[in-house]
Design a protein around this motif. Structure first.
Motif, PDB file in Angstrom:
ATOM      1  N   LYS A 105       0.988  -1.370  -0.174  1.00 54.92           N
ATOM      2  CA  LYS A 105      -0.605  -0.133  -0.195  1.00 54.92           C
ATOM      3  C   LYS A 105       0.339   1.137   0.126  1.00 54.92           C
ATOM      4  O   LYS A 105       0.735   2.457  -0.885  1.00 54.92           O
ATOM      5  CB  LYS A 105      -1.265  -0.252   1.295  1.00 54.92           C
ATOM      6  CG  LYS A 105       0.291   0.499   2.670  1.00 54.92           C
ATOM      7  CD  LYS A 105      -0.497  -0.634   3.393  1.00 54.92           C
ATOM      8  CE  LYS A 105      -0.257  -2.609   3.063  1.00 54.92           C
ATOM      9  NZ  LYS A 105      -0.647  -3.164   4.098  1.00 54.92           N
ATOM     10  N   ILE A 158      -9.849   0.125   8.613  1.00 55.19           N
ATOM     11  CA  ILE A 158      -9.233  -0.280   7.417  1.00 55.19           C
ATOM     12  C   ILE A 158      -8.258  -0.758   8.036  1.00 55.19           C
ATOM     13  O   ILE A 158      -6.814  -0.668   7.421  1.00 55.19           O
ATOM     14  CB  ILE A 158      -9.378  -0.128   6.339  1.00 55.19           C
ATOM     15  CG1 ILE A 158      -8.763   1.440   5.745  1.00 55.19           C
ATOM     16  CG2 ILE A 158     -10.787   0.780   5.479  1.00 55.19           C
ATOM     17  CD1 ILE A 158      -8.310   2.184   4.516  1.00 55.19           C
ATOM     18  N   ASN A 159      -7.854  -1.191   9.588  1.00 51.47           N
ATOM     19  CA  ASN A 159      -6.877  -0.965  10.072  1.00 51.47           C
ATOM     20  C   ASN A 159      -7.137  -2.641  10.963  1.00 51.47           C
ATOM     21  O   ASN A 159      -8.058  -1.398  11.618  1.00 51.47           O
ATOM     22  CB  ASN A 159      -6.285  -0.110  10.584  1.00 51.47           C
ATOM     23  CG  ASN A 159      -4.590  -0.574  11.098  1.00 51.47           C
ATOM     24  OD1 ASN A 159      -4.738  -0.441  12.225  1.00 51.47           O
ATOM     25  ND2 ASN A 159      -3.722  -0.722  10.634  1.00 51.47           N
ATOM     26  N   GLY A 160      -6.962  -3.240  11.309  1.00 45.37           N
ATOM     27  CA  GLY A 160      -7.443  -4.373  12.269  1.00 45.37           C
ATOM     28  C   GLY A 160      -6.458  -4.516  13.286  1.00 45.37           C
ATOM     29  O   GLY A 160      -6.355  -4.902  14.363  1.00 45.37           O
ATOM     30  N   LYS A 205      -4.162   3.420   2.710  1.00 40.42           N
ATOM     31  CA  LYS A 205      -5.311   2.368   1.828  1.00 40.42           C
ATOM     32  C   LYS A 205      -6.263   3.235   1.436  1.00 40.42           C
ATOM     33  O   LYS A 205      -6.939   3.215   0.353  1.00 40.42           O
ATOM     34  CB  LYS A 205      -6.110   1.703   2.916  1.00 40.42           C
ATOM     35  CG  LYS A 205      -5.093   0.627   3.385  1.00 40.42           C
ATOM     36  CD  LYS A 205      -5.711  -0.305   4.501  1.00 40.42           C
ATOM     37  CE  LYS A 205      -4.634  -1.239   5.055  1.00 40.42           C
ATOM     38  NZ  LYS A 205      -4.687  -2.054   6.324  1.00 40.42           N
TER      39      LYS A 205
HETATM   40  N1  HSE Z   1      -1.253  -3.991   9.278  1.00 43.96           N
HETATM   41  C1  HSE Z   1      -2.427  -3.871   8.687  1.00 43.96           C
HETATM   42  C2  HSE Z   1      -3.137  -4.096   9.820  1.00 43.96           C
HETATM   43  C3  HSE Z   1      -2.499  -4.503   7.028  1.00 43.96           C
HETATM   44  O1  HSE Z   1      -2.835  -3.876  10.556  1.00 43.96           O
HETATM   45  O2  HSE Z   1      -4.348  -3.664   9.612  1.00 43.96           O
HETATM   46  C4  HSE Z   1      -1.769  -4.587   6.202  1.00 43.96           C
HETATM   47  O3  HSE Z   1      -2.343  -3.188   6.054  1.00 43.96           O
END
Ligand code: HSE
Length: 426
Positions: A105, A158-160, A205
């Protein structure tokens, strides 16, 4: 049957997942996709790791030149991450006419124009479904499925890593530092968690997704970004009492006034679908002018989910070599006709600690009135040793008015501290 040779650059988590999907499912893809996909070679500094994943010794390349010069390689998968050497490797692959599939990304976000120019020159594909929201097919949904629409907005988690941390803080009442430690122990957060917790990963992203959604280049510099490091257990507890859950939201809107792109923590009503996206899961809600709301939910990271997105691009490249680029005229900077809105409108949660004496509340209310900020709710909590906590929710107001309001509040001697400012997205 059409043959498709693949090279994988980087046999880390995503490279390993991609390799497993491709090798386990070769027969399945022959039957369902009418493609015979083979992994021709991999490039990995740690040869033992590649061997442990089952790669045959003779398929481990020693240099990018060896990969590029292999005539059996049609698609180069870049899953190294970061800018260099990934960017140089990708450019070399494109220059030699090979299609590139990437999960990177940061590279796509920062070097998209340059990479796409090179790809077009050589009639090579450039595909990056895995760069945004891992296994969730959001880019395919935007390019093939919702393309009848003008996308009006996209809002996502959009970030886990940050979603895992905020979920733990909310469910267990833990503070940021211990939730982060737990995320690191489980391998969600990296040793240096900055890219995730300060919102950079989500901003990369969002820059890509909003460009695809709104069909114009939205550079990273135009994305407002704020991370989760200042969120406290106290804020979450107060939010809970008011019926909110906290999420790191990525918000993109295309309005007549301009494009609004921002990543920041926000309270969302507990009954909203996005509020029930917990742990390391991701979700994106699109609003199109014909379809209305569309929501996608799933895993935004991990070997097999991200590998799933990579393999979907490899198959796409094999089946649709003619559709290879973004849906808009790519540019290095934002197009001069694109207007950006930084003075956006939303509601705000503000937490102050104030002196406990007559007239304080009216003085504070006066500051809000001065900047034309209308209040929805004011709650005075039980006094503490250092003052009285005051929780305020505003009606919709301008971002710049709130910033001026807080500046003024900070200067009042009756205000001991301005503790938090959290946007409320309803
Ligand atoms: N580190 C990112 C997240 C996953 O925690 O969503 C890869 O982009």
């Amino acid at each position: 049957m059409k043959k498709l040779g693949v090279a994988i650059l980087g046999m880390g988590v995503v490279g390993g997942g991609t390799y497993k999907i491709l090798t386990d499912n070769r027969e399945y893809f022959r039957r369902t996709q009418k493609l015979d996909i083979t992994v021709e070679c991999v490039l990995e500094r740690n040869r033992q790791r590649a061997l442990d994943l089952g790669v045959e010794e003779e398929r481990i390349a020693s240099s990018i030149e060896e990969v590029i010069s292999n005539p059996n390689v049609d698609v180069v998968v870049e899953v190294i991450g970061g800018i260099e050497p990934a960017r140089s490797f990708v450019l070399q692959a494109l220059m030699s006419g090979k299609t590139v599939v990437t999960s990177n990304k940061e590279m796509v976000c920062k070097h998209w124009y340059e990479l796409e120019e090179e790809a077009k020159k050589m009639n090579a594909g450039l595909l990056f479904e895995a760069s945004c929201v891992g296994g969730v097919p959001i880019i395919r949904t935007l390019t093939d499925g919702t393309q009848a629409n003008h996308i009006l907005s996209l809002v996502g988690i959009i970030n886990g890593t940050t979603n895992y941390i905020l979920t733990k803080m909310e469910q267990e009442g833990s503070d940021y530092a211990s939730a982060l430690k737990e995320a690191q122990n489980l391998g969600y957060a990296e040793f240096n968690p900055t890219a995730d917790v300060e919102g950079f990963d989500a901003a990369y992203k969002l820059s890509i997704l909003s460009s695809m959604a709104f069909n114009k280049r939205i550079p990273l510099e135009n994305v407002y970004r704020e991370g989760i490091t200042k969120i406290t257990a106290e804020d979450i507890a107060y939010g809970k009492k008011l019926g909110y859950k906290i999420k790191l939201l990525a918000i993109g809107k295309d309005t007549p006034a301009g494009v609004e792109v921002r990543v920041h923590p926000a309270f969302v009503p507990a009954g909203e679908m996005l509020a029930s996206v917990n742990d390391s899961f991701n979700a994106v809600k699109l609003v199109g002018d014909s379809v209305g709301e569309v929501m996608l939910y799933g895993r935004g990271a991990g070997a097999l989910p991200t590998g799933s997105a990579i393999v979907s691009d490899i198959i796409f490249a094999g089946k649709h070599p003619e559709i290879a680029y973004s849906t808009f005229e790519n540019t290095k900077e934002a197009d001069k006709n694109t207007k950006f809105v930084s003075d956006f409108t939303t509601k705000y949660f503000i937490r102050l600690t104030v002196e406990d004496k007559a007239g304080v509340l009216s003085k504070i209310a006066g500051v809000f009135a001065k900047y034309n900020v209308s209040l929805k709710e004011v709650k005075q909590e039980v006094a503490k040793a250092n003052g009285v906590p005051l929780v305020i929710i505003t009606h919709e107001t301008q971002e710049f008015s709130i910033r001026k309001t807080l500046e003024k509040l900070e200067s009042l001697e009756e205000v001991i501290s301005v503790d938090s400012l959290i946007r409320v997205e309803e």
